[in-house]
Design an enzyme around this catalytic site. Structure first.
Site, PDB file in Angstrom:
ATOM      1  N   VAL A  49       4.115  28.767 -31.249  1.00 24.59           N
ATOM      2  CA  VAL A  49       2.969  28.014 -32.097  1.00 24.59           C
ATOM      3  C   VAL A  49       1.700  27.882 -31.786  1.00 24.59           C
ATOM      4  O   VAL A  49       0.584  27.361 -32.337  1.00 24.59           O
ATOM      5  CB  VAL A  49       3.690  26.807 -32.896  1.00 24.59           C
ATOM      6  N   TYR A  50       1.749  27.892 -30.197  1.00 26.44           N
ATOM      7  CA  TYR A  50       0.324  27.711 -29.852  1.00 26.44           C
ATOM      8  C   TYR A  50      -0.632  28.855 -30.192  1.00 26.44           C
ATOM      9  O   TYR A  50      -0.391  30.017 -29.724  1.00 26.44           O
ATOM     10  CB  TYR A  50       0.446  27.588 -28.437  1.00 26.44           C
ATOM     11  N   SER A  51      -1.864  28.527 -30.586  1.00 27.88           N
ATOM     12  CA  SER A  51      -2.362  27.292 -31.059  1.00 27.88           C
ATOM     13  C   SER A  51      -2.760  27.544 -32.681  1.00 27.88           C
ATOM     14  O   SER A  51      -3.821  27.605 -33.057  1.00 27.88           O
ATOM     15  CB  SER A  51      -3.902  26.873 -30.306  1.00 27.88           C
ATOM     16  N   GLU A 109      -1.443  32.649 -30.074  1.00 31.11           N
ATOM     17  CA  GLU A 109      -2.631  32.851 -29.037  1.00 31.11           C
ATOM     18  C   GLU A 109      -2.398  32.605 -27.638  1.00 31.11           C
ATOM     19  O   GLU A 109      -2.843  33.615 -26.782  1.00 31.11           O
ATOM     20  CB  GLU A 109      -3.927  31.988 -29.420  1.00 31.11           C
TER      21      GLU A 109
END
Length: 317
Positions: A52-54, A64
């Protein structure tokens, strides 16, 4: 570099983990690559990220951080020298979240593609999923381990009750167990971990790799008044720390740092690394100067008086 066993697994990690949440966000790709190179040059090799980053950043969709790490590993050809931890479960889009067998199966393949690797060293449940039976989640993790796609599994943001249920399920059904827990824990944020969760982890030899080791930067001493809040993207959240207890903690960090000739950030991380049951705190950096501070913390040894002073200052009423 001193190495510590992660839970009961065969994975040995250094006493500090670099947080990858900033890669592609507050650290652009070029800066992120420099930070990763400097990390390895310093003798550290443990990197934590998440699918889930970012996603929270404008124009981002998630992945990412994993993508940058994957590009770097491919360019350097150093995958086998690294311990890569990532996570699954946080929302990546409509219907794309949780810890069901079907979703984990699709999410792990996406992470492997972004990381450009055939295996993940530590695959973590980013947050609890009460709608999915723990046996289902642990079962698919077992399949991934048997297929060589995952070496060990961990949990993040689990309560003591839910982590105990997972450990009991693993033992009862012969499924892989969570070898690590990633809780919120630092010199300021103590209540979530200290108590039942800490006792459970220590009794069951679950490795603890706490996130926000520097309380999002507050424990560096950079934010000492409201006028400092504009110093970074995270500064707007510093108000919750800047209170009498936070000021006591900063004063104690200053005293211990002055005694050792180091920075408050180094002291805050050294306090975590010295805490019984903590395997490796996670901290991130957006500049080479910040990374040097993190690395230096692994060489700092606090004495009993230092630890008592910090404990007393950070004690919650």
């Amino acid at each position: 570099m001193d190495k510590r066993r992660l839970g009961r697994s065969n994975i040995m990690v250094p006493p500090l983990c670099l947080g990858g949440n900033v890669f592609g966000w507050t650290a652009d790709e070029a800066t992120s690559l420099k930070l990763l190179d400097a990390l390895v040059e310093a003798g550290l090799n443990f990197i934590d990220t998440a699918d889930v980053y970012s996603r929270w950043a404008p124009g981002h969709e998630g992945g990412e951080s994993e993508t940058i790490i994957g590009k770097w590993m491919k360019a350097r050809g150093n995958r086998d020298q690294l311990i890569i931890a990532t996570k699954v479960g946080s929302e990546m889009g409509p219907g794309q979240k949780g810890l069901s067998k079907t979703y984990i199966r699709s999410a792990v393949e996406a992470s492997l593609r972004r990381l450009q690797t055939d295996h993940i060293d530590l695959y973590q449940s980013h947050r609890d999923d009460p709608d999915t039976p723990q046996a289902e989640t642990l079962g698919v993790y077992g399949d991934l381990i048997n297929e060589g796609k995952v070496r060990a599994i961990g949990a993040s943001n689990f309560t003591a009750a839910r982590l105990k249920e997972a450990l009991d399920t693993s033992a009862r059904m012969g499924l892989p167990r969570y070898e690590s827990l990633q809780p919120l824990y630092n010199l300021y944020d103590r209540s979530e971990y200290e108590g039942d969760l800490e006792r459970l982890c220590r009794e069951n030899e679950v490795g603890v790799i706490p996130y926000y080791g520097l309380a999002a930067g507050f424990l560096t001493g950079k934010y000492r008044s409201e006028k400092d809040f504009g110093k970074s993207t995270r500064g707007r959240n510093m108000g919750k720390y800047l209170n009498p207890r936070g000021e006591r903690i900063l004063a104690a960090l200053d005293q211990v740092a002055l005694h050792h000739g180091v920075t408050p950030a180094q002291v805050a991380l050294a306090w975590l690394m010295a805490h019984p049951g903590i395997t490796a705190p996670i901290a991130s950096a957006t500049s080479l100067e910040q990374l040097e501070d993190l690395v230096a913390a692994t060489r700092l040894r606090l004495d009993a008086a230092d630890i008592e002073k910090l404990d007393r200052a950070g004690a919650e009423a």
